[in-house]
Scaffold this motif. Structure first.
Motif, PDB file in Angstrom:
ATOM      1  N   LEU A 129      43.297 -28.596  42.060  1.00 54.46           N
ATOM      2  CA  LEU A 129      43.190 -28.052  43.285  1.00 54.46           C
ATOM      3  C   LEU A 129      44.668 -27.862  44.006  1.00 54.46           C
ATOM      4  N   MET A 130      45.620 -28.314  43.649  1.00 56.03           N
ATOM      5  CA  MET A 130      46.880 -28.343  44.156  1.00 56.03           C
ATOM      6  C   MET A 130      47.499 -26.978  44.546  1.00 56.03           C
ATOM      7  N   THR A 131      47.033 -25.715  43.812  1.00 56.37           N
ATOM      8  CA  THR A 131      47.588 -24.478  44.205  1.00 56.37           C
ATOM      9  C   THR A 131      46.837 -24.085  45.508  1.00 56.37           C
ATOM     10  N   ILE A 132      45.458 -24.512  45.964  1.00 57.11           N
ATOM     11  CA  ILE A 132      44.730 -24.052  47.095  1.00 57.11           C
ATOM     12  C   ILE A 132      45.597 -24.205  48.376  1.00 57.11           C
ATOM     13  N   VAL A 133      46.120 -25.278  48.590  1.00 53.64           N
ATOM     14  CA  VAL A 133      47.029 -25.684  50.013  1.00 53.64           C
ATOM     15  C   VAL A 133      48.072 -24.670  50.386  1.00 53.64           C
ATOM     16  N   PRO A 134      48.769 -24.311  49.128  1.00 56.57           N
ATOM     17  CA  PRO A 134      50.044 -23.596  49.482  1.00 56.57           C
ATOM     18  C   PRO A 134      49.810 -22.224  49.277  1.00 56.57           C
ATOM     19  N   SER A 135      48.663 -21.809  48.873  1.00 54.95           N
ATOM     20  CA  SER A 135      48.385 -20.518  48.599  1.00 54.95           C
ATOM     21  C   SER A 135      47.595 -19.931  50.017  1.00 54.95           C
ATOM     22  N   MET A 136      46.927 -20.870  50.665  1.00 62.36           N
ATOM     23  CA  MET A 136      46.456 -20.409  52.050  1.00 62.36           C
ATOM     24  C   MET A 136      47.402 -20.345  52.996  1.00 62.36           C
ATOM     25  N   GLY A 137      48.312 -21.340  53.046  1.00 65.18           N
ATOM     26  CA  GLY A 137      49.442 -21.344  53.887  1.00 65.18           C
ATOM     27  C   GLY A 137      50.339 -20.264  53.727  1.00 65.18           C
TER      28      GLY A 137
END
Length: 455
Positions: A326-334
């Motif tokens: 799941l760790m790629t979701i947050v920086p991608s959305m930002g």
């Protein structure tokens, strides 16, 4: 629908011509190619040269009528122009520049070696040489650098009939002339007389009685982007350029402004990829590799910064595979949200919409948008994670990280371009990379930090 269809037909015709010329060159029908080039306009030949591989381009240049060299060089981007000019002997360059407008000639001369430029200037008459040297004295990206010094001036204390006789005696006017400029005995601009007024007014009236005031002159040191904005807002066809003492030094016409707008658009588009807007499509492999490696190197440093954050939480990632998934979701959305804001701010800066008086309001607005979007997507992503992984704590952690990162993305999307602009760094070139680095680092730090604390 007529205009779009006409533009489409022209684009198809240009593509067809390129293919025909390419086939003729491949089959050695050089006489046929020469005849085709003779029937083409200089700007179309310039487009053909830019769209041709380097070997074909050199042959096309040799087959082109030397009388058209000057106008073609003015239409080419810098990389292609410099490559062709470097192969021309000085005497050919001198012939090519004969009869060019001063602004166009200044554009060509700026890229030539000093000895060649001096030779060309030395063969011009005193008046023409003075006009060109005046244009060369100003930076290329200012009103002085793009202006044409060929202007028609009149006095305000004469009758319109005198002006008409003067124009008949002169025999011609500079291209794109829609007004005559009125100056005093010290060459200071005091007004302008439109050709419409000149033609439709009684000839026994003095110029000063019907002229418009000179309140719309462009300062010689104004940036080319400011000039383009003025033309867009005022719907000008041409405008006078004055120095700090209101002396008339030249004029700028709409055709020059169209070039500026096109170049700015190309610059913004290419800068987003870290590339030079004047780069030749068919530039040598090693030259293009060298240019692009600089940008790739900068991106490597940004990627390493984000990777170093992940490395700090290596133990957490080893313990729970779901976090790694799941760790790629947050920086991608930002990154996506922040780049939307960056694009908006860069556009606002280019149009002059953003300044010290309103940047605080813009910052608060984008932070609020980040907060609201953060709430919405935190709930959505958090809910998906709870259902998917059956873990309420993990869903809460990713929701908190999502909310935080979208707020940061909104704030950074405003502050980064404004800061880069103040530092005289092109926001279009560096803004996206800086924003992505920040959202990656913040997003990963918050998500992995919370996971380390609570899981």
């Amino acid at each position: 629908m007529a205009e779009p269809q006409q533009e489409l037909d022209q684009a198809q015709q240009a593509h067809q011509t390129l293919q025909e010329v390419s086939d003729a060159l491949d089959s050695g029908r050089f006489v046929h190619v020469r005849r085709q080039l003779q029937d083409m306009e200089p700007e179309d030949i310039a487009h053909l040269l830019e769209a041709s591989p380097r070997k074909s381009r050199d042959v096309l240049w040799q087959l082109t009528d030397p009388e058209d060299y000057g106008e073609i060089l003015d239409e080419l981007n810098e990389d292609v122009k410099d490559a062709l000019v470097s192969q021309m002997p000085p005497e050919k360059l001198v012939e090519a520049t004969e009869g060019m407008d001063t602004d166009d000639l200044a554009y060509v001369l700026r890229s030539l070696p000093d000895d060649v430029s001096k030779e060309i200037l030395g063969q011009m008459d005193i008046a023409d040489r003075h006009r060109v040297e005046t244009a060369l004295a100003y930076p290329e990206d200012t009103a002085g650098g793009i202006m044409n010094t060929d202007v028609t001036t009149i006095r305000g204390d004469v009758e319109l009939d005198v002006v008409l006789r003067y124009l008949r005696m002169k025999g011609e006017l500079p291209d794109v002339t829609d007004a005559l400029y009125v100056i005093d005995e010290d060459s200071r601009l005091i007004g302008h007389l439109s050709l419409t007024t000149l033609i439709t007014t009684q000839p026994d009236i003095q110029v000063c009685d019907v002229m418009d005031d000179a309140d719309e002159a462009i300062p010689v040191d104004a940036s080319d982007s400011d000039v383009a904005s003025l033309f867009e807002r005022r719907d000008w066809v041409s405008a006078p350029v004055v120095d700090e003492n209101q002396h008339l030094v030249g004029r700028i016409t709409i055709d020059d402004v169209v070039d500026i707008i096109r170049e700015d658009a190309e610059h913004s588009m290419m800068s987003l990829a870290g590339m030079d807007d004047d780069e030749d499509t068919f530039a040598p492999v090693f030259q293009s590799t060298k240019r692009r490696s600089v940008w790739l190197g900068a991106n490597v440093l940004a990627a390493l910064a984000a990777a170093s954050v992940s490395n700090m939480f290596e133990a957490t990632l080893e313990q729970m595979a779901a976090i790694a998934v799941l760790m790629t979701i947050v920086p991608s959305m930002g990154g996506v949200a922040g780049n939307q804001t960056v694009a908006l701010v860069i556009r606002g800066l280019a149009l002059g919409h953003i300044g010290d008086s309103n940047k605080k309001e813009l910052l608060l607005k984008e932070a609020a948008i980040g907060f609201l979007n953060g709430l919405v997507w935190a709930c959505i992503i958090g809910g998906i994670v709870v259902v998917w992984k059956d873990d309420w704590l993990l869903g809460g952690i990713i929701s908190a990280a999502m909310l935080t990162n979208l707020i940061v993305a909104g704030i950074a999307g405003v502050t980064i371009p404004i800061f880069l602009k103040k530092m005289n760094i092109d926001p279009a070139l560096a803004g996206g990379m800086a924003l992505t680095t920040i959202t990656d680092v913040i997003g990963l730090s918050v998500f992995l930090g919370l996971a380390t604390i609570f899981i």
